[in-house]
Write an enzyme that holds these catalytic residues in place. Structure first.
Site, PDB file in Angstrom:
ATOM      1  N   ASN A   1      91.329 107.499  29.908  1.00  0.00           N
ATOM      2  CA  ASN A   1      91.351 106.939  28.506  1.00  0.00           C
ATOM      3  C   ASN A   1      90.477 107.496  27.747  1.00  0.00           C
ATOM      4  O   ASN A   1      89.465 108.272  28.079  1.00  0.00           O
ATOM      5  CB  ASN A   1      90.836 105.311  28.553  1.00  0.00           C
ATOM      6  CG  ASN A   1      92.012 104.482  29.183  1.00  0.00           C
ATOM      7  OD1 ASN A   1      93.053 104.682  29.309  1.00  0.00           O
ATOM      8  ND2 ASN A   1      91.269 103.263  29.798  1.00  0.00           N
TER       9      ASN A   1
ATOM     10  N   LYS B   1      89.356 104.217  34.596  1.00  0.00           N
ATOM     11  CA  LYS B   1      88.596 103.861  35.975  1.00  0.00           C
ATOM     12  C   LYS B   1      88.957 105.139  36.725  1.00  0.00           C
ATOM     13  O   LYS B   1      88.104 105.346  37.521  1.00  0.00           O
ATOM     14  CB  LYS B   1      89.166 102.500  36.477  1.00  0.00           C
ATOM     15  CG  LYS B   1      88.647 101.099  35.716  1.00  0.00           C
ATOM     16  CD  LYS B   1      88.948  99.988  36.663  1.00  0.00           C
ATOM     17  CE  LYS B   1      88.220  99.085  36.213  1.00  0.00           C
ATOM     18  NZ  LYS B   1      86.674  99.145  36.506  1.00  0.00           N
TER      19      LYS B   1
ATOM     20  N   ASN C   1      84.346  92.764  42.425  1.00  0.00           N
ATOM     21  CA  ASN C   1      83.070  92.012  41.974  1.00  0.00           C
ATOM     22  C   ASN C   1      83.662  90.351  42.095  1.00  0.00           C
ATOM     23  O   ASN C   1      84.641  90.356  42.916  1.00  0.00           O
ATOM     24  CB  ASN C   1      82.819  92.270  40.487  1.00  0.00           C
ATOM     25  CG  ASN C   1      83.962  91.894  39.313  1.00  0.00           C
ATOM     26  OD1 ASN C   1      84.847  90.959  39.701  1.00  0.00           O
ATOM     27  ND2 ASN C   1      84.049  92.578  38.235  1.00  0.00           N
TER      28      ASN C   1
ATOM     29  N   THR D   1      80.721  93.492  44.992  1.00  0.00           N
ATOM     30  CA  THR D   1      79.657  93.915  44.313  1.00  0.00           C
ATOM     31  C   THR D   1      79.108  92.818  43.525  1.00  0.00           C
ATOM     32  O   THR D   1      79.781  91.893  42.866  1.00  0.00           O
ATOM     33  CB  THR D   1      79.998  95.144  43.335  1.00  0.00           C
ATOM     34  OG1 THR D   1      80.984  94.730  42.460  1.00  0.00           O
ATOM     35  CG2 THR D   1      80.148  96.253  44.021  1.00  0.00           C
TER      36      THR D   1
ATOM     37  N   GLY E   1      76.472  92.467  41.014  1.00  0.00           N
ATOM     38  CA  GLY E   1      75.582  92.844  40.038  1.00  0.00           C
ATOM     39  C   GLY E   1      74.072  93.346  40.556  1.00  0.00           C
ATOM     40  O   GLY E   1      73.891  94.119  41.448  1.00  0.00           O
TER      41      GLY E   1
ATOM     42  N   ASP F   1      73.693  99.069  29.473  1.00  0.00           N
ATOM     43  CA  ASP F   1      75.094  99.146  29.329  1.00  0.00           C
ATOM     44  C   ASP F   1      75.582  98.961  30.842  1.00  0.00           C
ATOM     45  O   ASP F   1      75.571  99.961  31.537  1.00  0.00           O
ATOM     46  CB  ASP F   1      75.902 100.343  28.530  1.00  0.00           C
ATOM     47  CG  ASP F   1      76.989 100.276  28.534  1.00  0.00           C
ATOM     48  OD1 ASP F   1      77.914  99.355  28.645  1.00  0.00           O
ATOM     49  OD2 ASP F   1      77.761 101.485  28.220  1.00  0.00           O
TER      50      ASP F   1
ATOM     51  N   GLY G   1      80.622  99.763  38.012  1.00  0.00           N
ATOM     52  CA  GLY G   1      81.549  99.535  39.097  1.00  0.00           C
ATOM     53  C   GLY G   1      82.439 100.754  39.361  1.00  0.00           C
ATOM     54  O   GLY G   1      82.474 101.007  40.652  1.00  0.00           O
ATOM     55  N   ASP G   2      82.727 101.747  38.638  1.00  0.00           N
ATOM     56  CA  ASP G   2      83.278 102.896  38.680  1.00  0.00           C
ATOM     57  C   ASP G   2      82.417 103.838  39.371  1.00  0.00           C
ATOM     58  O   ASP G   2      82.792 104.688  40.330  1.00  0.00           O
ATOM     59  CB  ASP G   2      83.941 103.628  37.470  1.00  0.00           C
ATOM     60  CG  ASP G   2      85.077 102.531  36.869  1.00  0.00           C
ATOM     61  OD1 ASP G   2      85.686 101.817  37.473  1.00  0.00           O
ATOM     62  OD2 ASP G   2      85.249 102.597  35.580  1.00  0.00           O
TER      63      ASP G   2
END
Length: 315
Positions: free
Chosen positions: A22, A51, A191, A228, A230, A254, A259-260
């Site tokens: 993207n 991703k 997550n 995951t 956080g 940020d 996660g990626d």
């Protein structure tokens, strides 16, 4: 279960990522707006995202050789994103231009959360032919997510399993369609929100609940669940056991792409030959560094910085 100690920088292994590319338009703010509300932004940034692209960059920065299977538009954005990925060191030889516009994401981010609107564009044109266009071998890691068609991911995982490669599914963004891929993945990464959706229950994150979710999703003894959590780190859930890996206390700028970053590093660690726990510890540290910088792919650290973070934590 005690993870192996870290012995220093060592590269190697092959990761193949099937996923999205993207153009990210990122605006940051002190807090995100409520419905119907306007808040003041603190800057607008245009960056590589998606991703698939982010995870491929993560794998390369963690030391793996990585091929990205993806589609972009036959437009200026597609050419720019492909060149950017190549500059990062990703093998883009299997990326294809299509008639649809390059995918795009509008990202609003704050130190506490983010809101993302994605327009799939060319990503919706990823198909089974592209998914099977690369040769994989035993020991390779094949990683995908939920931003390209499930039919392509299914073909990708079937090809990988036939070749003896390890399959990793990051079931993000949240989608019940991920249930179709669960029988084909060796490792599932989610997550909290993604886990609750796929398991059809929200009973918290205690060990008993995590084991229950694994059973509810029909995961077999060979499969591992990575959750995951956080700032609280992550949990590795196998049949009858839960291993907790604590988070890192950092100042968050940020969370976009963290996660990626985790998934790319995890795949690279597994490709290098690390066990799952050791790979997850390194990926967890990488994610903690990524959240301290604005952006997705741009925030992913080099492995030397991650190993230094781990040395500081163990000192």
């Amino acid at each position: 279960m005690t993870p192996r100690p870290f012995t220093g920088l060592k590269d190697g292994g092959k990761v193949v990522v099937l996923g999205s590319v993207n153009v990210d338009l990122i605006v940051s703010a002190v807090r995100l707006p409520k419905a119907g509300e306007t808040v003041e932004g603190r800057g607008l940034v245009r960056q590589l995202g998606g991703k698939g692209a982010n995870q491929a960059v993560g794998a390369v920065r963690a030391g793996a050789a990585c091929t990205l299977l993806a589609a972009v538009g036959s437009d200026a954005e597609g050419a720019t994103m492909t060149a950017t990925l190549q500059d990062y060191g990703v093998d883009v030889s299997k990326m294809i231009p299509v008639g649809s516009p390059t995918g795009a994401a509008l990202v609003a981010t704050s130190p506490h959360d983010n809101q993302i609107i994605v327009v799939a564009g060319a990503n919706s044109k990823v198909d089974a032919g592209l998914a099977k266009s690369v040769e994989v071998m035993p020991g390779d890691i094949c990683l995908t997510q939920m931003e390209t068609p499930v039919s392509a991911a299914t073909a990708f995982f079937n090809m990988a399993q036939s070749a003896g490669a390890t399959t990793v599914l990051n079931a993000a963004p949240s989608s019940m369609a991920a249930r179709e891929l669960l029988p084909l993945c060796d490792i599932l990464v989610v997550n909290e929100a993604e886990l609750f959706l796929l398991a059809g229950a929200d009973e918290g994150l205690k060990d008993a609940a995590l084991l229950s979710y694994r059973d509810r999703m029909g995961m077999s003894g060979r499969q591992a669940l990575v959750v995951t959590i956080g700032a609280d780190g992550l949990a590795i859930v196998r049949s009858g056991s839960v291993l907790r890996i604590p988070g890192h206390n950092v100042d968050v700028i940020d969370t976009t792409g963290a996660g990626d970053c985790f998934c790319g590093y995890l795949a690279a660690g597994l490709a290098r030959g690390d066990d799952l726990a050791t790979a997850a510890i390194e990926a967890n540290a990488a994610g903690s560094i990524a959240v301290q910088t604005l952006g997705a792919a741009a925030s992913i650290p080099n492995r030397s910085a991650v190993l230094e973070r781990l040395r500081q934590c163990s000192a």
